[in-house]
Design an enzyme around this catalytic site. Structure first.
Site, mmCIF file in Angstrom:
data_model
loop_
_atom_site.group_PDB
_atom_site.id
_atom_site.type_symbol
_atom_site.label_atom_id
_atom_site.label_comp_id
_atom_site.label_asym_id
_atom_site.label_seq_id
_atom_site.Cartn_x
_atom_site.Cartn_y
_atom_site.Cartn_z
ATOM 1 N N SER A 169 -19.521 1.961 -38.787
ATOM 2 C CA SER A 169 -20.915 1.814 -38.379
ATOM 3 C C SER A 169 -21.520 0.552 -38.984
ATOM 4 O O SER A 169 -22.691 0.273 -38.805
ATOM 5 C CB SER A 169 -21.715 3.033 -38.832
ATOM 6 O OG SER A 169 -21.604 3.182 -40.230
ATOM 7 N N HIS A 173 -18.335 2.540 -32.050
ATOM 8 C CA HIS A 173 -19.224 3.209 -32.998
ATOM 9 C C HIS A 173 -19.930 4.380 -32.318
ATOM 10 O O HIS A 173 -20.879 4.204 -31.573
ATOM 11 C CB HIS A 173 -20.247 2.201 -33.548
ATOM 12 C CG HIS A 173 -21.227 2.810 -34.495
ATOM 13 N ND1 HIS A 173 -22.497 2.313 -34.676
ATOM 14 C CD2 HIS A 173 -21.143 3.896 -35.304
ATOM 15 C CE1 HIS A 173 -23.135 3.067 -35.558
ATOM 16 N NE2 HIS A 173 -22.332 4.029 -35.942
ATOM 17 N N GLU A 229 -21.854 2.297 -29.392
ATOM 18 C CA GLU A 229 -21.900 0.847 -29.589
ATOM 19 C C GLU A 229 -20.463 0.344 -29.520
ATOM 20 O O GLU A 229 -19.611 0.802 -30.293
ATOM 21 C CB GLU A 229 -22.473 0.507 -30.973
ATOM 22 C CG GLU A 229 -23.960 0.263 -30.985
ATOM 23 C CD GLU A 229 -24.464 -0.152 -32.366
ATOM 24 O OE1 GLU A 229 -25.429 -0.910 -32.440
ATOM 25 O OE2 GLU A 229 -23.903 0.298 -33.386
ATOM 26 N N ASN A 237 -27.819 -0.004 -36.659
ATOM 27 C CA ASN A 237 -28.025 0.113 -38.097
ATOM 28 C C ASN A 237 -28.600 -1.163 -38.700
ATOM 29 O O ASN A 237 -29.307 -1.121 -39.701
ATOM 30 C CB ASN A 237 -26.710 0.486 -38.787
ATOM 31 C CG ASN A 237 -26.407 1.964 -38.606
ATOM 32 O OD1 ASN A 237 -27.300 2.740 -38.258
ATOM 33 N ND2 ASN A 237 -25.167 2.351 -38.814
#
Ligand code: 3H9
Length: 683
Positions: free
Chosen positions: A409, A430, A442, A480
């Site tokens: 991540s 991800h 992702e 993130n």
């Protein structure tokens, strides 16, 4: 050639639309329908009419690309009134998806026949709208208010079978014989008085028992929180029982226009196209040859690995899952089975499907079992050395031509790829937790990732029901990376004196399901805690030492009652104040406005940096990530669209105003500044 043509079959006139891809009801189609109906009514030898579409579907709705532009040609409402008013039976012949305006076309016809695989629905609410061509008035008159409510207010399509049960469809016809069957059906109705949906009486159920509306509101309140269109939908369906048809249509129009000119619908229409745009990779031929994925390997049977595996099993793709220890493997596969069984208990899967899915799973303790997999995804501990070790090992075992993916991540996918002899076959996939539920994926494109590897992953994502977005290699990728400044600001704000519950409430009011401190309490403050109550280096250490470890201990940032309702804690506020004092930070009162700006504007700025660095293909991709992965409210359109509605100059001015408070790491995006100065938008 015209998009609408007519064909004669003896005494039946068939009006055929052919407007790829989805037979949207653009101006030319509406005009064609009007012309077709006039032709039928003006010709004495025509005794009945069929309305049908060529291509993959019956009309899937109004043409959304026309929204917000000056209206052209006959309105859909006018066209449909004409269609319904005549005395010759008009039959809708439905295949594919009769959605929105398409469902309204079907409702204006006197009869509806459909193939078994057809679906019908009014999904306008998902675009922040309600039906605008009398759908909210005709539907309840045909199926009753109770059956109409979920269709108008939730917007999920229903099957032909269900539509037949509630009276929306008159007859289910052969999957491959729709055209002929519809003509025969129409012919069988010649000479009979035509049933008009606008004259139906099924809507009386809502008048006899008006409590159904409040019950519906209560049952769906949480799901609909913040959205304007659902309440408008409820009012329109209610009006169908209380008003004459003509007044009801007027009411519908008023509500429709209010929504159409509002920000929510603009945002949701933006999202509709954003989700579809995210599927496209600008510099890769969409018809490139794909790598066949017949078998998938997953490393790690923990929450993440198990969830990832379930996606493939549910899609009928065999999975080999590898763990280090037998007990961890058993625990992991046991959890997967339990998850499936729970889904079956809720009626969303049959027992047979559970067995089918689990039957495709091969648990193993040996990497050698990955040898013949076409794709291997690792979901091991988030540590670069461990990941590199795993990839080096995979490189020696997995057949050439297979894709090797990391579920990282945050970490550098290029560095992970460097541990293999085939970096072009490496990329990031991800998944978001719980991976079998969350829609977002992702896809991290490494510097060397081959085009077919990337495109195969995109297509595979669709097959397993995910919404995929391509991100470049940077810490935290899109999602993130943007979360990080928000978290930093949340921490800084409470140190400077903001109430932590105000921070949560600002995000809740904005439309997020939860704020950061509620989230910490839910996850448990002791995740990653060093477990030494004497060592207190952060607010979290202090709270854990006080045995305030989150919801599970009845207290974290908040105090919790039996029903897990939260109350702010003065003790915690004091702990925070003490920390601030130790760090020499002077506390002051902080307004919710400042909190909002400092939480959200730096996210927009980070999004702009991501764009500037080419880590995201387009601003709307960022919106898709945040809406599907992090609970950003759909009705604001995502962070970048929202910034457009706030005005980029206001965002820049806000960031400049907060200046040093944003921290020494803050770096203003040039792209954001330039766009603001030029009066431009992201979308
Ligand atoms: C409405 O009807 C209002 C009314 O009450 C009357 C007002 C007066 N318009 O999704 P896909 C494009 S509101 C324009 O990938 P699938 C789409 O952008 C409308 N374009 O295919 C894409 O373009 P591209 C109510 C549309 O097979 C291409 O078609 N109706 C429209 O996965 C293929 O789409 C809806 O909300 C449209 N209405 O799914 C239904 N629809 O290839 C919206 C699609 O350039 N549509 N496009 O990216 C859908 O839900 C899905 O498209 C559908 C097909 C299920 C039909």
């Amino acid at each position: 050639m015209s998009v609408v043509t007519t064909e004669r079959h003896g005494d039946v006139l068939v009006i055929v639309s052919d407007n790829p891809p989805v037979n949207a009801l653009g101006a030319a189609v509406r005009q064609g329908l009007v012309d077709g109906v006039e032709e039928a009514l003006g010709d004495d030898s025509v005794k009945a009419v069929v309305v049908r579409c060529d291509g993959r579907t019956f009309h899937a709705g109004a043409d959304i690309t026309e929204f917000g532009k000056p209206p052209q040609g006959p309105s859909l409402g006018e066209a449909l009134d004409k269609m319904e008013a005549g005395d010759k039976p008009v039959v809708a012949a439905i295949h594919g998806t009769a959605l929105g305006g398409g469902c309204e076309v079907a409702l204006a016809c006197h009869y509806r026949v459909a193939v078994p695989s057809a679906k019908l629905g009014l999904p306008e609410v998902k675009l922040g709208l309600i039906p605008g061509a009398a759908g909210t008035q005709r539907l309840p008159r045909v199926v009753g208010a109770k059956a109409a409510l979920p269709m108008v207010v939730i917007g999920d399509p229903i099957s032909a079978k269900k539509a037949k049960e509630i009276g929306l469809v008159d007859e289910i016809v052969g999957e491959d014989t729709l055209a002929e069957d519809a003509i025969a059906f129409a012919r069988s109705k010649i000479g009979q008085p035509v049933p008009r949906s606008s004259e139906g009486t099924a809507n009386e159920d809502g008048v006899k028992d008006p409590s159904i509306f409040d019950e519906f509101r209560q049952k769906n309140g949480r799901r609909l929180r913040g959205f304007d269109a659902p309440e408008a939908g409820i009012q329109a369906v209610k009006a169908a029982g209380e008003m004459s048809y003509a007044d009801g249509v007027k009411k519908e129009r008023e509500l429709f226009m209010q929504l159409m000119t509002g920000t929510q619908s603009a945002a949701m229409r933006h999202y509709f196209f954003a989700e579809r745009a995210a599927n496209k990779i600008d510099d890769i031929d969409p018809n490139i040859d794909l790598i066949p994925i017949r078998k998938v390997g997953v490393i790690g049977a923990g929450t993440m690995g198990g969830g990832i595996s379930m996606n493939f099993l549910s899609a009928g793709i065999p999975v080999t899952i590898v763990e280090m220890q037998q007990d961890a493997l058993d625990r992991g596969t046991g959890t997967m089975r339990k998850n499936y069984e729970r889904t079956a208990q809720r009626g969303r899967m049959t027992d047979e499907q559970v067995e089918q899915a689990m039957g495709l799973l091969t648990p193993s303790l040996d990497y050698a079992d990955f040898a013949d997999c076409d794709l291997v995804i690792e979901a091991v501990f988030e540590n670069m050395d461990i990941k590199k070790e795993v990839f080096a090992k995979l490189d020696g075992i997995v057949k050439q031509g297979a894709i090797l993916a990391s579920n990282t991540s945050y970490l550098n996918v290029d560095e992970i790829a460097s541990a293999t002899s085939r970096p072009e076959y490496v990329l990031g996939l991800h998944f978001f937790s719980p991976a079998n539920v969350m829609k977002l994926l992702e896809i991290v494109r490494g510097e060397k990732t081959a085009d077919d590897v990337l495109m195969t992953s995109m297509k595979l994502a669709k097959k397993i029901g995910k919404i995929a977005v391509v991100a470049g290699v940077c810490p935290g990728f899109i999602g993130n990376r943007m979360l990080s400044p928000r978290q930093q600001q949340a921490q800084k704000l409470i140190m400077e004196g903001a109430n932590y519950w105000d921070v949560d409430d600002v995000l809740l009011d904005f439309g997020f399901p939860m704020g950061p401190f509620q989230m910490s309490d839910l996850a448990g403050l002791d995740i990653g805690w060093h477990r030494d109550p004497e060592r207190i280096e952060s607010v979290r250490d202090a709270l854990c030492a006080m045995d305030r470890r989150g919801q599970k201990t009845g207290a974290g940032y908040y105090d919790y009652d039996e029903a897990r309702n939260r109350t702010p804690s003065d003790d915690v506020k004091k702990v925070i104040a003490e920390f601030a004092e130790k760090q020499g930070i002077e506390q002051r009162e902080i307004s919710k406005e400042e909190i909002k700006e400092r939480l959200l504007y730096p996210m927009v700025n980070e999004g702009a940096l991501i764009l500037e660095e080419g880590m995201s293909q387009r601003a709307s991709d960022i919106d898709v990530v945040w809406i599907n992965g992090y609970g950003w409210p759909l009705y604001t359109g995502g962070p970048m669209f929202w910034a457009d509605t706030v005005g980029l100059d206001n965002v820049v001015a806000g960031l400049e105003k907060h200046g040093d408070r944003l921290g020494e790491n803050f770096r203003m995006s040039k792209l954001l500044k330039d766009k603001a100065a030029a009066g431009e938008k992201f979308n």
